[in-house]
Design a protein around this motif. Structure first.
Motif: not given
Lengths: 493, 493
Positions: A202, A206-208, A236-237, A479-480, B224, B468-469, B475, B479
């Protein structure tokens, strides 16, 4: 009210294409604030000295894809070798509010990686390990830099393959990023249907795992579908660093054929009728006479110069005969030629290589030119109308516009070869492209079936979703990526 | 570190099941602040006087699904007749910070519609028009209250069908909401792959088309993927009011068969081998001996009481014979019985009705009980292990746990009939369920293949995605629904 506000937000198509060509120039990218030495040094600490370059040649190579969009080089290029490095670079760029653009094979067609706001380009092609293949579960996991051809070579002895095939040998996570497809989508779907999980870094580092750690099930109802939020988000996210992909069994047998028609309408009508009969086609591709001519020249073929269909049937030998017979009858009813069969593997490979090379073949019609590609997609019943009208627009504009497409999905391209240095020419082509897209949108279609929005189709995206739809997408983006560092200026204005 | 923090956030499984049963009681729902008369009057103005009810019978009917979760009635029930009304109600609830719970057929299995925080239940079943069918494009558009059986009856003469089939006659937009699937998923995929577009009302009353207005293309790379963000979001991100769905041609011919095995392992091994051979099964369903016994009693059948597979082959008559022959050999190799064929339509329908009625058949084993359902899904190579271990857990716990599943997708259920008023019994079953889910997660699987998270699997979701996920999902929720009015307490704690 809505119409008025739209007009305020988006420059008219014609105005845009002019601005556009000026705006995305090398100079524009150089107008951004220079990077601090501290940032470059921090980058070096994260990825290693040898993995950071500010050489103009490297920057220019990373400032453009295969499209007509003028090169906009990043200020620095970093090469990542691990997810930890990608995460570190993201954190760094986020802290410094510096644009971060992930870079794969550079084979996009919408200017998706052009660094129009400068910043750091993160080349992820060194992360190229095939991490796991589970033949018994029909899945595999790859790092972001593995290309589709590399994967398929690796799978050669397993009886499995990954069928999604944009023409270029794109990186698989780049394909996730644009939601790519290609000639096999009519049978196997697009990336959206074939990605089971992804590791994503992200904006804040952060890594998901989008479907949960190590998850690789055929289906799930667990929580929000993060996988498909990131597929098609064009960098973009988040930055996709791994993907778990569905594999498919190589069909027992396959045959391909070419047939030609008197006019475009007959070729497209044939496609629609074949699909409406529910024939399970492996591939059904349309090429107009301009494309066929380009193929003959570029790939040294001698096909009849006429609107044509490239077909593939696959399955058990019995079903194959049955289906080919029905399709043969439909072709004949529409005045098409007899099938010219390609039965052995070499002949079939040659035919599909010819098809996959078509972008390059079209560009060879005007050496030195770059492709401006349209990408409309409509419900198949509306396809004949859009194809025939598009041909009229092209003829009226007096430009070269070879037409080729995945008509089984209602999706086709015109690959206009354009002179990047000629704004009038780009304007003419852009106007044709916008007219095609507006017609497609009117007929329940989209401006992009598989190439994505990038730089080139942002105004059309706004038209397609309206203000509220775009607002929701932008809320998600905010948000992201609250600092707007990830691939800025793409998808939205 | 991670483990410790997780423990702080989530109560242990055992604690949770106890609390849980107490917490979701009628009293709990009544402890929330009473609604103001003004709000009820405003509701009446929006949907009409006759479309608002505070009668306890109506509230209780809307406070529970088909699962063991104890009824938690909403404070008021409103019936919407148009998207404008849905939008008006959302705006009202958002302004008043009052929970809003969309309600469809009420056939969920995870307590997804129980009003655990009170508020307004919005029943959308009066919006039941089939708005368009485009047979030539294999798609249709429906309002949220149309059920899958209603749609398929309507399509009867077109040669098309919508194959996604959870056992119950669920509403199609409810099926979107939980990302439902069923016996046909092995061939046709789940809702995720079969929803092309949706109209969604957001928490603040804005209305969007997730794929753009009227868009109904087979593929798109435009912006998206909002469609798949809302599919499976269980009413927590928006209220789905319309869906554009993919239809499929009814196969030329189909045959079904049942075969039985000496033990579970043999039945599941057979499934795995059939899939690994790449046989295109139409359906492949597993029932253990307890389920078969339940079916025999409930549906008046006389199947051999042993672990069994229900199979369906479809396609051209030729391919059908070929595939049945190969599968027959695999069955024999695993010591299975000969096929008992159901070839004519009535026999086939009876067989699949029996299968679809299995939840009710299992409940009839203990009259008055409600189902506690597990829903694990794993990669098929891990299926034998999970099925065999699960059977041990059930036997060790000494509970009745009929096992039945869409094993072709690696997904199966245990439908425990439980006495809602007996917390010890629910604890025992809950412990078995959690053990199964943890094992599945360890073997690259998920706790829910098709039922969703609802109330029942929130702790398992956290385990599956890690902090994190879940943070990212929350989040997104924040939103889209900043006041937290949409179906609060579901999916997340």
């Amino acid at each position: 009210m809505f119409r008025r506000r739209l007009t305020n937000v988006v420059p008219a198509a014609v105005k845009f294409s002019h601005q556009h060509n000026k705006f995305f120039s090398v100079e524009a990218a150089q107008r951004v604030a220079p990077l601090t030495d501290g940032l470059v040094q921090s980058l070096q600490r994260i990825v290693g000295n040898n993995n950071v370059s500010q050489a103009m040649a490297v920057r220019e190579q990373h400032g453009k894809d295969e499209s007509y969009h003028v090169c906009a080089p990043p200020q620095v290029v970093a090469f990542a070798e691990s997810v930890e490095q990608v995460s570190g670079v993201a954190r760094l760029c986020n802290e410094h509010r510096v644009p971060l653009i992930p870079f794969g094979s550079g084979t996009g067609l919408e200017g998706g990686i052009n660094a129009i706001k400068g910043g750091v380009c993160l080349d992820v092609m060194k992360m190229d390990k095939i991490l796991a293949v589970h033949p018994e579960d029909f899945d595999c996991q790859v790092e972001c830099g593995v290309t589709r051809k590399t994967l398929n070579n690796y799978l050669r002895d397993t009886g499995l393959w990954f069928p999604i095939d944009p023409g270029a040998d794109a990186s698989l996570c780049g394909m996730c990023s644009t939601s790519a497809s290609g000639t096999n989508a009519v049978r196997y779907g697009t990336m959206r249907e074939n990605v089971m999980n992804m590791e994503v870094v992200l904006a804040d580092g952060r890594v998901i795992d989008t479907a949960g750690k190590d998850r690789r099930t055929r289906k799930t109802s667990a929580g929000y579908n993060l996988t498909n939020l990131f597929v098609g988000s064009e960098g973009t996210l988040g930055i996709i660093t791994k993907a778990t992909l569905r594999l498919h069994g190589i069909p027992e047998s396959s045959v391909s054929a070419v047939c030609s028609f008197e006019d475009i309408q007959a070729a497209v009508d044939t496609t629609v009728q074949v699909l409406q009969c529910g024939i399970p086609m492996a591939r059904i591709e349309f090429l107009d006479e301009v494309s066929i001519d380009a193929c003959n020249k570029y790939s040294n073929m001698d096909m009849r110069v006429a609107p044509s269909l490239f077909l593939e049937f696959s399955g058990s030998p019995k079903s194959l005969d049955d289906n080919a017979e029905i399709v043969g009858e439909i072709v004949k009813m529409n005045g098409g030629s007899d099938f010219k069969w390609a039965t052995d593997v070499d002949e079939r490979n040659l035919l599909w290589k010819t098809r996959h090379d078509i972008l390059y073949a079209c560009m060879a019609l005007r050496p030195g030119c770059k492709p401006y590609s349209t990408d409309v997609c409509v419900p198949i019943s509306n396809l004949p109308k859009v194809v025939v009208e598009s041909k009229k627009y092209i003829d009226e504009a007096g430009v070269i516009g070879p037409m080729v497409g995945h008509v089984g999905d209602g999706n086709f391209h015109v690959f206009f070869p354009v002179d990047q240095s000629n704004p009038d020419e780009i304007k003419t082509v852009h106007d044709v492209s916008v007219k095609m897209a507006l017609l497609a949108q009117e007929l329940d279609g989209t401006c992009t079936g598989e190439h994505g929005i990038g730089l080139g189709k942002r105004e059309l995206l706004l038209k397609e979703f309206g203000e509220t739809g775009i607002e929701v997408m932008q809320q998600l983006k905010q948000t992201m990526d609250p600092n707007g560092i990830l691939n800025p200026g793409k998808v939205f204005f």
